[in-house]
Design a protein around this motif. Structure first.
Motif, short mmCIF file in Angstrom:
data_model
loop_
_atom_site.label_atom_id
_atom_site.label_comp_id
_atom_site.label_asym_id
_atom_site.label_seq_id
_atom_site.Cartn_x
_atom_site.Cartn_y
_atom_site.Cartn_z
N ALA A 157 8.51 1.68 2.55
CA ALA A 157 7.40 2.63 2.43
C ALA A 157 7.03 3.30 3.74
O ALA A 157 6.49 4.40 3.76
CB ALA A 157 6.18 1.89 1.88
N ARG A 158 7.30 2.63 4.86
CA ARG A 158 6.80 3.20 6.12
C ARG A 158 7.83 4.08 6.83
O ARG A 158 7.59 4.53 7.96
CB ARG A 158 6.38 2.06 7.06
CG ARG A 158 5.30 1.19 6.48
CD ARG A 158 4.98 0.09 7.46
NE ARG A 158 4.10 -0.92 6.91
CZ ARG A 158 3.95 -2.12 7.44
NH1 ARG A 158 4.64 -2.46 8.52
NH2 ARG A 158 3.14 -2.99 6.89
N ALA A 159 8.97 4.30 6.18
CA ALA A 159 10.04 5.05 6.85
C ALA A 159 9.60 6.43 7.27
O ALA A 159 10.10 6.99 8.24
CB ALA A 159 11.26 5.14 5.94
N VAL A 160 8.62 7.01 6.55
CA VAL A 160 8.14 8.35 6.88
C VAL A 160 7.70 8.41 8.35
O VAL A 160 7.90 9.41 9.02
CB VAL A 160 7.00 8.78 5.92
CG1 VAL A 160 5.81 7.85 5.97
CG2 VAL A 160 6.55 10.19 6.20
N PRO A 252 1.01 9.62 8.80
CA PRO A 252 0.57 8.39 8.12
C PRO A 252 1.66 7.30 8.24
O PRO A 252 2.84 7.62 8.41
CB PRO A 252 0.42 8.81 6.66
CG PRO A 252 0.40 10.30 6.66
CD PRO A 252 1.19 10.72 7.85
N LEU A 253 1.24 6.04 8.13
CA LEU A 253 2.22 4.95 8.16
C LEU A 253 3.02 4.96 6.85
O LEU A 253 4.18 4.59 6.81
CB LEU A 253 1.48 3.61 8.31
CG LEU A 253 2.35 2.38 8.55
CD1 LEU A 253 3.17 2.53 9.83
CD2 LEU A 253 1.50 1.12 8.64
N ALA A 254 2.38 5.40 5.77
CA ALA A 254 3.09 5.51 4.49
C ALA A 254 2.43 6.57 3.62
O ALA A 254 1.21 6.74 3.66
CB ALA A 254 3.07 4.16 3.76
N VAL A 255 3.27 7.28 2.87
CA VAL A 255 2.76 8.20 1.83
C VAL A 255 3.52 7.82 0.56
O VAL A 255 4.65 8.24 0.34
CB VAL A 255 3.02 9.68 2.17
CG1 VAL A 255 2.40 10.58 1.09
CG2 VAL A 255 2.48 10.05 3.54
#
Ligand SMILES: Cc1cc2nc3c(=O)[nH]c(=O)nc-3n(C[C@H](O)[C@H](O)[C@H](O)COP(=O)(O)OP(=O)(O)OC[C@H]3O[C@@H](n4cnc5c(N)ncnc54)[C@H](O)[C@@H]3O)c2cc1C
Length: 462
Positions: A157-160, A252-255
């Motif tokens: 999830a945090r790859a963004v 963001p850390l995750a979207v």
């Protein structure tokens, strides 16, 4: 009770790792045969196998020398959380189980973890935390092992914001199918020494080498966080807001993207309630920062962007327990849907095309009069579309839908898998949706690393 591997091989394996670290026989190997792939597409495992549990790189090397000499297939196994049948033994052979090699040490000054392949993601997160450091991505199920995460180049999830596994691995130790040990990179930020074989092994799904150890980059902690749920009336409206969020420059850390039906099934499974009463499709946005004031400032800015993009009333969770509850419900979706699922797809398009992809998936759903639930990592264009069981449908229809989703993904400049990999179950699709020169080059690379084709045969390559 198995026949293909003779007694002397078992004796030799026992002399390498100790008799009690060699497991075989019906009923004893069952726990090592499966992964988390949905049942309808999971390959039938071969039970004519011997499980071997080495404790060191030297033992892994000795096992591979024996396997290479005797041409015995070797199936590397991590935490068994893979979703494409990657670690499932499809022929008689050795299951190489790295679970005993599970040490993690942290070099605080260099901000680097040295992790053995059998350590879990959970072990790494805890070790970093004990040293007041942070492993930023959350690239999979926490029971996944370092070797499996690297072999799959897992995303999450945090790859963004944080990138994927290969952005953190700075060095590896790997054992080649011949038994030779290769050490690449180290606690280094820069390394430009020739072809990057380490990056080739990362993501090779256990087909080129056994990863035994890795140096993994850590970062300072991000102590302040907020989790927001942004509801929308439609899938398309939610996903078309994502590029607008990313264009603000706030990272963001995750979207994450989720939909009402699956998220409610997931919440119910946990005995919880999804806190948003309005909306059909949701963005879950996690913000994490070093500075609390900055966190609140960017939170307000993002909320404005979402409202301007047509969102309904956002929900902002600040307390740790509220945030954890939302993430628990999000994390449980796969398990909640699994019993009625045929396949979980893992398509990825350029992030700005994710809304268009969803429009095309809606068209496919309508033409088959079915619902294709979707959730995933909207911020990096990676979405998990699910093909669900339908009364009276046969494999041909499921295959047709899968191919249609892949075709529209490729038309948008995407790929068939963004994080789960090819494993056993996507080989036909890899062949169908890749250029023949690419397939040919991959086969040649495999031949150089593994001339006897002993390492994870039947995986990745068609
Ligand atoms: C609930 C759930 C959530 C998940 N979320 C994510 C996610 O957000 N992002 C994501 O990318 N994935 C996700 N996954 C998939 C899975 O966690 C990852 O693919 C993970 O990388 C698999 O690691 P593992 O140790 O379980 O590997 P396994 O399933 O045991 O094996 C996977 C592959 O790696 C090979 N392998 C294992 N160990 C080694 C080794 N030491 N050397 C060489 N090859 C090896 C195996 O042969 C196999 O091909 C999720 C899975 C589940 C069930």
């Amino acid at each position: 009770m198995w026949s293909s591997i003779d007694k002397t091989v078992v004796e030799e394996l026992s002399s390498i790792v100790g008799e009690d670290q060699v497991v075989f026989g019906v009923g004893r190997v069952e726990g090592y045969l499966l992964d988390e792939t949905p049942l309808p597409i999971r390959p039938e495992p071969c039970r004519d196998v011997v499980v071997v549990k080495p404790a060191s790189t030297e033992e892994v090397s000795a096992i591979l020398r024996l396997a290479y000499r005797s041409k015995i297939p070797v199936f590397p196994r991590g935490g068994g959380t893979g979703l494409v049948g990657g670690c499932i033994p499809t022929r008689s052979g050795i299951i190489l189980c790295l679970e005993r090699m599970n040490k993690v040490t942290v070099d605080v000054d260099n901000m680097m973890a040295e992790a053995e392949a059998g350590a879990t993601l959970h072990d790494l997160i805890e070790a970093a935390d004990r040293s007041d450091l942070f492993f930023p991505p959350h690239p999979g199920d926490e029971y996944a092992q370092i070797g499996g995460l690297i072999a799959c180049n897992a995303g999450g999830a945090r790859a963004v914001r944080t990138g994927v596994m290969r952005n953190y691995v700075r060095g590896i130790e790997a054992v080649l199918p011949t038994g030779d040990v290769l050490r690449l990179g180290g606690k280094l930020i820069k390394d430009n020494t020739g072809y990057d074989l380490m990056q080739l092994i990362i993501g090779s799904e256990g087909t080129l080498a056994i990863i035994t150890k890795a140096f993994i980059r850590l970062y300072p902690k991000l102590p302040f966080s907020i989790t927001m749920i942004i509801p929308f009336d439609s899938r398309s409206a939610a996903l078309k807001t994502v590029p607008r969020i990313l264009r603000t420059g706030i990272m963001p850390l995750a979207v994450e993207y989720v939909e009402r039906i699956p998220i409610e099934v997931s919440a119910a499974r946990l005995g919880l309630e999804w806190p948003c009463k309005e909306g059909e499709a949701f963005l879950i946005i996690i913000l994490a920062e070093q500075d609390e004031e900055y966190l609140y400032r960017v939170c307000e800015k993002l909320l404005d962007v979402c409202v301007e993009s047509g969102s309904l009333e956002p929900l902002v969770a600040e307390r740790r327990d509220e945030q954890d509850r939302i993430l628990r419900i999000r994390s449980e979706i796969y398990t909640a849907l699994k019993p009625s699922m045929v396949d979980i797809l893992d398509v990825t398009v350029p992030p700005a095309s994710i809304g268009l992809l969803m429009d095309k998936i809606d068209e496919i759903s309508r033409s088959y009069n079915t619902y294709l639930p979707a959730y995933g990592h909207a911020g990096d264009g990676n979405i998990h579309v699910h093909i669900m069981r339908e009364e009276g449908w046969d494999t041909a229809i499921y295959d047709e839908i899968r191919d249609k989703v892949y075709s529209v993904t490729l038309e948008l400049g995407g790929v068939i898998t963004g994080e789960h990999g090819i494993g056993f179950v996507r080989r036909r699709s890899l062949l169908r949706f890749s250029h023949p020169i690419y397939i040919d080059l991959m086969k040649k690379v495999k031949q150089i690393f593994d001339p006897n084709n002993i390492l994870n045969p039947d995986k990745l390559l068609p």
